[in-house]
Design a protein around this motif. Sequence first.
Motif, short mmCIF file in Angstrom:
data_model
loop_
_atom_site.label_atom_id
_atom_site.label_comp_id
_atom_site.label_asym_id
_atom_site.label_seq_id
_atom_site.Cartn_x
_atom_site.Cartn_y
_atom_site.Cartn_z
N UNK A 97 93.02 16.70 21.37
CA UNK A 97 93.70 17.17 22.69
C UNK A 97 94.18 18.58 22.24
N UNK A 98 94.55 19.27 23.08
CA UNK A 98 95.03 20.85 22.53
C UNK A 98 96.52 20.89 23.63
N UNK A 99 97.38 21.80 22.73
CA UNK A 99 98.41 22.03 23.68
C UNK A 99 98.75 23.58 23.13
N UNK A 100 99.24 24.46 24.17
CA UNK A 100 99.85 25.63 23.87
C UNK A 100 101.02 25.87 23.01
N UNK A 101 100.91 26.51 21.91
CA UNK A 101 102.46 26.79 21.37
C UNK A 101 102.10 26.03 19.91
N UNK A 102 103.29 26.26 19.16
CA UNK A 102 103.37 26.09 17.91
C UNK A 102 104.16 24.54 17.47
N UNK A 103 104.47 24.12 18.40
CA UNK A 103 105.00 22.83 18.15
C UNK A 103 104.37 21.53 17.96
N UNK A 104 104.68 20.52 17.25
CA UNK A 104 103.76 19.22 17.29
C UNK A 104 104.28 18.47 18.27
N UNK A 105 103.52 17.32 18.81
CA UNK A 105 104.20 16.43 19.76
C UNK A 105 103.22 15.05 19.58
N UNK A 106 103.85 13.94 19.49
CA UNK A 106 103.07 12.64 19.56
C UNK A 106 102.77 12.40 21.08
#
Length: 124
Positions: A97-106
Amino acid sequence: QVQLVESGGGVVQAGGPLRLSCAASERSFYMYTMAWFRQAPVKQREFVAAITWRSSITDYADSVKGRFTISRDNAKNTVYLQMNSLKPEDTAVYSCAARGGSSRSRYPTDYASWGQGTQVTVSS
């Protein structure tokens, strides 16, 4: 949204290794935080690992820490999941999966783009 295609799944004996790949279509792939999730039958999707785009900071679920390694090659628009010492309980469909930006998420809901998934089966 970025198009993601996983590969590398298969059947492996317990204790063995396997490497998954996830190729992205987006030229700006390097700007996305990438993650791997997995879903076993009759279970909810769970977080496995994530890697940021800026500093390649990684995050792992406790269940895979020390056995799995996430990495990325921005020149190839690809993220990898090296899985070692596999256990039968690692059997699942693995999706990147991909998300914009530089922060991680679970959290899966924080990721806008998903691949189709690849089956990993660990036999005992």
